[in-house]
Write a protein that holds these residues in place. Structure first.
Motif, short mmCIF file in Angstrom:
data_model
loop_
_atom_site.label_atom_id
_atom_site.label_comp_id
_atom_site.label_asym_id
_atom_site.label_seq_id
_atom_site.Cartn_x
_atom_site.Cartn_y
_atom_site.Cartn_z
N SER A 34 -26.54 -1.39 11.16
CA SER A 34 -26.76 -1.36 9.72
C SER A 34 -26.82 -2.78 9.20
O SER A 34 -26.58 -3.75 9.95
N ASP A 35 -27.14 -2.92 7.91
CA ASP A 35 -27.05 -4.25 7.31
C ASP A 35 -25.59 -4.56 6.99
O ASP A 35 -24.70 -3.75 7.26
N THR A 36 -25.32 -5.70 6.41
CA THR A 36 -23.94 -6.16 6.24
C THR A 36 -23.19 -5.43 5.13
O THR A 36 -21.99 -5.67 4.95
N SER A 37 -23.86 -4.55 4.40
CA SER A 37 -23.17 -3.73 3.41
C SER A 37 -23.05 -2.29 3.87
O SER A 37 -22.57 -1.43 3.12
N GLY A 38 -23.50 -2.00 5.09
CA GLY A 38 -23.44 -0.64 5.62
C GLY A 38 -24.68 0.18 5.34
O GLY A 38 -24.76 1.34 5.74
N GLY A 39 -25.66 -0.42 4.65
CA GLY A 39 -26.90 0.30 4.34
C GLY A 39 -27.93 0.19 5.45
O GLY A 39 -27.74 -0.54 6.43
N SER A 40 -29.03 0.91 5.28
CA SER A 40 -30.14 0.92 6.24
C SER A 40 -29.67 1.23 7.66
O SER A 40 -30.12 0.63 8.64
N SER A 41 -28.74 2.17 7.77
CA SER A 41 -28.17 2.50 9.08
C SER A 41 -29.19 3.23 9.95
O SER A 41 -29.94 4.08 9.47
N ARG A 42 -29.19 2.88 11.23
CA ARG A 42 -30.06 3.56 12.18
C ARG A 42 -29.34 3.72 13.51
O ARG A 42 -28.61 2.85 13.94
N ARG A 43 -29.56 4.87 14.13
CA ARG A 43 -28.94 5.14 15.43
C ARG A 43 -29.86 4.64 16.52
O ARG A 43 -31.06 4.89 16.52
N VAL A 44 -29.29 3.92 17.49
CA VAL A 44 -30.12 3.35 18.56
C VAL A 44 -29.83 3.96 19.93
O VAL A 44 -30.53 3.67 20.89
N THR A 45 -28.78 4.80 20.05
CA THR A 45 -28.57 5.57 21.27
C THR A 45 -28.48 7.04 20.90
O THR A 45 -28.08 7.39 19.79
N SER A 46 -28.84 7.90 21.83
CA SER A 46 -28.82 9.34 21.53
C SER A 46 -28.60 10.16 22.79
O SER A 46 -29.19 11.23 22.95
N PHE A 47 -27.79 9.64 23.70
CA PHE A 47 -27.50 10.36 24.93
C PHE A 47 -26.16 11.06 24.83
O PHE A 47 -25.30 10.69 24.05
N ARG A 48 -25.98 12.05 25.65
CA ARG A 48 -24.70 12.75 25.69
C ARG A 48 -23.67 11.85 26.33
O ARG A 48 -23.95 11.16 27.29
N GLY A 49 -22.46 11.87 25.79
CA GLY A 49 -21.40 10.99 26.28
C GLY A 49 -21.20 9.84 25.32
O GLY A 49 -22.12 9.44 24.59
N PRO A 50 -20.00 9.28 25.28
CA PRO A 50 -19.69 8.24 24.30
C PRO A 50 -20.39 6.91 24.60
O PRO A 50 -20.51 6.50 25.75
N ASP A 51 -20.88 6.27 23.53
CA ASP A 51 -21.45 4.92 23.59
C ASP A 51 -20.61 4.03 22.68
O ASP A 51 -20.51 4.29 21.47
N VAL A 52 -20.02 2.96 23.23
CA VAL A 52 -19.06 2.15 22.49
C VAL A 52 -19.25 0.66 22.82
O VAL A 52 -20.01 0.29 23.70
N SER A 53 -18.53 -0.18 22.09
CA SER A 53 -18.39 -1.62 22.36
C SER A 53 -19.72 -2.36 22.40
O SER A 53 -20.00 -3.09 23.36
N PRO A 54 -20.57 -2.26 21.37
CA PRO A 54 -21.84 -3.01 21.40
C PRO A 54 -21.61 -4.49 21.15
O PRO A 54 -20.72 -4.89 20.40
N VAL A 55 -22.44 -5.34 21.77
CA VAL A 55 -22.44 -6.78 21.51
C VAL A 55 -23.87 -7.29 21.62
O VAL A 55 -24.59 -6.96 22.57
N PHE A 56 -24.29 -8.09 20.63
CA PHE A 56 -25.64 -8.66 20.62
C PHE A 56 -25.76 -9.83 21.59
O PHE A 56 -24.81 -10.61 21.76
#
Length: 310
Positions: free
Chosen positions: A175-197
């Motif tokens: 999302s942007d820095t205010s929480g807007g324009s959110s978009r999901r980038v993973t959609s697989f079964r099972g948890p996806d956590v700990s993203p880092v750019f």
């Protein structure tokens, strides 16, 4: 090299001169000369010393930033609450930033050091929260459903990636820095956590996914394409990039399972070849490695160029 100087107070101001001399250069010994004039307070005196230390590192290293003016952001347990605190790199000036009366975790400083993102427990579960170091108060970040954890800043400071279970399974969202324009980038079964750019390009994300049962290390482009699995088994957690974007460090139990002789250690992996090096051995459970960041420095947290700690 010899560092020396003089320090005095004139009225309500500190006057300080700092010098660095090359003891082997008899003809032109002076390498650095700095003059400081600040309010006469104990904190100003400390900051002058830190600033001069960073000037020496900058000059002798050919332009690398020192850490003497940096801040450390951390979680402190007080009673049953966990608040976000700040201190100088040497442990001085410890004080709370948040007073939320709940459990707050995972503070992450923005690239320009003006804002702090973290996750905090509220009525609707864990939500991403935002604290402005310029305004010295909480600022708005739109709430979402489910559990929202582990925020991570893009290198340009315009986007925030995090894990959110608003759609069911924990997935990686941006999302942007205010929480807007959110978009999901993973959609697989099972948890996806700990993203880092990727701090060099900003075009890739490393994260941990349980889509193949045990948590494994993956990388992908920020639109969710070009997914690559990096680890070949075991139990991986807590990825972090090197500043040049060529390596990942993470925690990995390569022989995870009942009766397995392995342990959770810190590893470094080269992205291009997937070759890895084990850094710790038989030292207990090791976790949450972090690589350094290289940005400009400042002496106060209200200036957006203050350097974060390594």
């Amino acid at each position: 090299m010899v560092a020396f100087g003089n320090f005095g107070i004139q009225g309500s101001r500190i006057t300080c001169n700092g010098f660095l001399f090359d003891a082997k250069n008899l003809q032109y010994p002076q390498v650095l000369a700095k003059q400081y004039n600040e309010d006469a307070t104990d904190d100003s005196a400390r900051q002058i010393a830190h600033r001069f230390a960073d000037e020496i590192i900058f000059r002798l290293s050919g332009g690398s930033q020192g850490i003497a003016e940096s801040k450390i952001y951390y979680v402190k347990l007080t009673g049953t609450d966990k608040e976000i605190w700040q201190m100088d790199y040497d442990g001085a000036n410890q004080h709370p930033l948040t007073h939320l009366g709940t459990v707050s975790i995972s503070p992450r400083i923005s690239p320009d050091n003006s804002r702090l993102a973290f996750s905090s427990l509220g009525r609707d579960g864990f939500q991403i929260r935002m604290f402005s170091l310029v305004l010295n108060r909480m600022v708005n970040f739109s709430a979402a459903g489910g559990t929202n954890l582990s925020p991570a800043w893009s290198p340009n400071g315009k986007d925030l990636a995090y894990s959110s279970s608003r759609s069911g399974d924990p997935e990686i969202w941006i999302s942007d820095t205010s929480g807007g324009s959110s978009r999901r980038v993973t959609s697989f079964r099972g948890p996806d956590v700990s993203p880092v750019f990727n701090p060099r390009t900003g075009s890739q994300i490393a994260w941990i996914s349980g889509r193949t049962n045990l948590p494994q290390l993956y990388i992908m482009d920020i639109d969710g394409s070009n997914v690559q699995r990096m680890t070949d088994g075991g139990y991986a957690t807590s990825p972090s990039w090197s500043p040049n974007g060529q390596f990942l460090t993470f925690a990995w139990d390569r022989k995870y399972g009942p009766g397995a002789p392995g342990g959770q250690d810190i590893y470094v992996m080269e992205i291009a070849t997937k070759r890895w090096i084990q850094l710790t051995h038989d030292g207990g459970r090791c976790d949450f490695p972090r690589g350094p960041r290289t940005v400009a420095t400042s002496s106060t947290p209200t200036r957006p160029t203050a350097k974060p700690p390594t």
